[in-house]
Design an enzyme around this catalytic site. Structure first.
Site, PDB file in Angstrom:
ATOM      1  CG  ASN A   1      -0.322  -0.267   2.531  1.00 41.74           C
ATOM      2  OD1 ASN A   1       0.592  -1.072   2.637  1.00 41.74           O
ATOM      3  ND2 ASN A   1      -0.795   0.417   3.553  1.00 41.74           N
TER       4      ASN A   1
ATOM      5  CD  GLU B   1      -5.893  -5.899  -1.528  1.00 48.62           C
ATOM      6  OE1 GLU B   1      -5.326  -4.786  -1.380  1.00 48.62           O
ATOM      7  OE2 GLU B   1      -6.623  -6.411  -0.666  1.00 48.62           O
TER       8      GLU B   1
ATOM      9  CD  GLU C   1      -1.391   4.754   4.295  1.00 54.75           C
ATOM     10  OE1 GLU C   1      -0.650   5.350   5.114  1.00 54.75           O
ATOM     11  OE2 GLU C   1      -2.027   3.735   4.563  1.00 54.75           O
TER      12      GLU C   1
ATOM     13  CG  HIS D   1      -6.451   0.063  -1.296  1.00 54.83           C
ATOM     14  ND1 HIS D   1      -7.425  -0.301  -0.399  1.00 54.83           N
ATOM     15  CD2 HIS D   1      -6.574   1.409  -1.445  1.00 54.83           C
ATOM     16  CE1 HIS D   1      -8.114   0.769  -0.023  1.00 54.83           C
ATOM     17  NE2 HIS D   1      -7.621   1.823  -0.653  1.00 54.83           N
TER      18      HIS D   1
ATOM     19  CB  CYS E   1     -10.842  -2.748   1.800  1.00 55.38           C
ATOM     20  SG  CYS E   1     -10.277  -1.884   0.331  1.00 55.38           S
TER      21      CYS E   1
ATOM     22  CB  CYS F   1      -9.100  -4.299  -2.841  1.00 55.20           C
ATOM     23  SG  CYS F   1      -7.852  -3.072  -2.417  1.00 55.20           S
TER      24      CYS F   1
HETATM   25 ZN   LIG Z   1      -8.111  -2.343  -0.323  1.00 53.67          ZN
END
Ligand SMILES: [Zn+2]
Length: 296
Positions: free
Chosen positions: A90, A105, A92, A103, A130, A133
């Site tokens: 991930n 994935e 950010e 993310h 999530c 995703c």
């Molecule tokens: Zn996700």
């Protein structure tokens, strides 16, 4: 770009495997994925099943996370149709709004896509995907075959995790993310950063807005990382081209601080533009990055 590998992630692995893994990952050529040949060699040294070995690699993938907001490290490992195996993690960016997040994935899948893969066989993730995703993966061309593996769970199909889904077919769209067809935009230039951005545009998936687009990022060392736009039927899980390029750069062990210039190229007739978000995200990373904009 040499990458370091934490000794704590190697200590439970057979010695010969740890040695070969270290040798591959610390070579200058390693950019965050194993060729099919490298992967099969590592797997044979592991004395594990394919699933067990991918789960064992997840903590290493998760160390690639760039997550200064959540400090929540997610790792993903995607196997492309060629048999190459790609890390994902991930991303950010502090100071940038959360909808610009990548993310794990999305990271592993777009990583494979940018290396020319035309499908994902399986994805292994250290945390349950999530909703964002699950929706992102519902855009993939081989979604019915895709196997999703989590620690201590049976392998899932996406339909197990996303029943009664909304997807491209609901908008009468037949193209899918990772389809191998290319667009044919032409622009005569001998500037490598522009050429890479246009190649990325020609690979992009934007059937909802026709905003075919690509970004290239150049570093102080002169390396160029290019990303294609990956659009989604539910719109919000779309992955902008800048994020796809940033993802490749970080997975290769480069640093955002080393970006010196960027090129964004997009279809002039699309129904939206990445220009404002690309400018503002680059500005947050480093105001000195120069952005060149081409509209074809
Ligand atoms: Zn996700």
């Amino acid at each position: 770009m040499t990458q370091h590998i934490h000794s704590e992630h190697l200590k439970n692995l057979p010695e010969a495997l740890a040695a070969q893994l270290t040798s591959i990952m610390q070579s200058d050529e390693f950019t965050g994925y194993f060729s099919a040949t490298q992967y099969q060699s590592l797997l044979s040294l592991s004395n594990m099943t394919d699933t067990e070995f991918k789960l064992a690699l997840l903590p290493i993938a998760a160390t690639r996370a760039y997550c200064g907001i959540s400090n929540f490290h997610v790792g993903a490992i995607a196997e492309g149709s060629s048999g190459n195996v790609y890390f994902g993690a991930n991303i950010e960016i502090p100071g940038v709004q959360l909808n610009q997040t990548v993310h794990a994935e999305q990271s592993a899948i777009s990583h494979a896509w940018m290396h020319g893969e035309d499908g994902i066989k399986n994805i292994t993730i250290n945390h349950t995907p999530c909703g964002h995703c699950r929706q992102f993966m519902n855009e993939l061309n081989n979604v019915d075959q895709l196997s999703i593996q989590l620690p201590n769970r049976p392998a899932y199909k996406l339909a197990d995790l996303l029943p009664d889904s909304f997807g491209p077919k609901d908008l009468d769209i037949s193209s899918r993310l990772m389809d191998s067809q290319r667009h044919e935009y032409q622009f005569t230039t001998d500037d490598l950063a522009q050429i890479k951005a246009i190649q990325a545009l020609n690979q992009s998936h934007a059937p909802y807005t026709q905003n075919h687009s690509g970004v290239s990022l150049q570093t102080q060392a002169g390396d160029i990382f290019a990303g294609s736009y990956a659009e989604n039927a539910a719109f919000n899980p779309s992955l902008p081209p800048l994020q796809v390029a940033i993802n490749l750069l970080l997975l290769a062990g480069e640093k955002l601080e080393h970006i010196t210039s960027a090129v964004l190229v997009e279809n002039a007739n699309g129904s939206m533009s990445h220009l404002a978000e690309t400018q503002s995200t680059l500005e947050a990373i480093n105001p000195d990055i120069t952005l060149e904009y081409l509209s074809l």
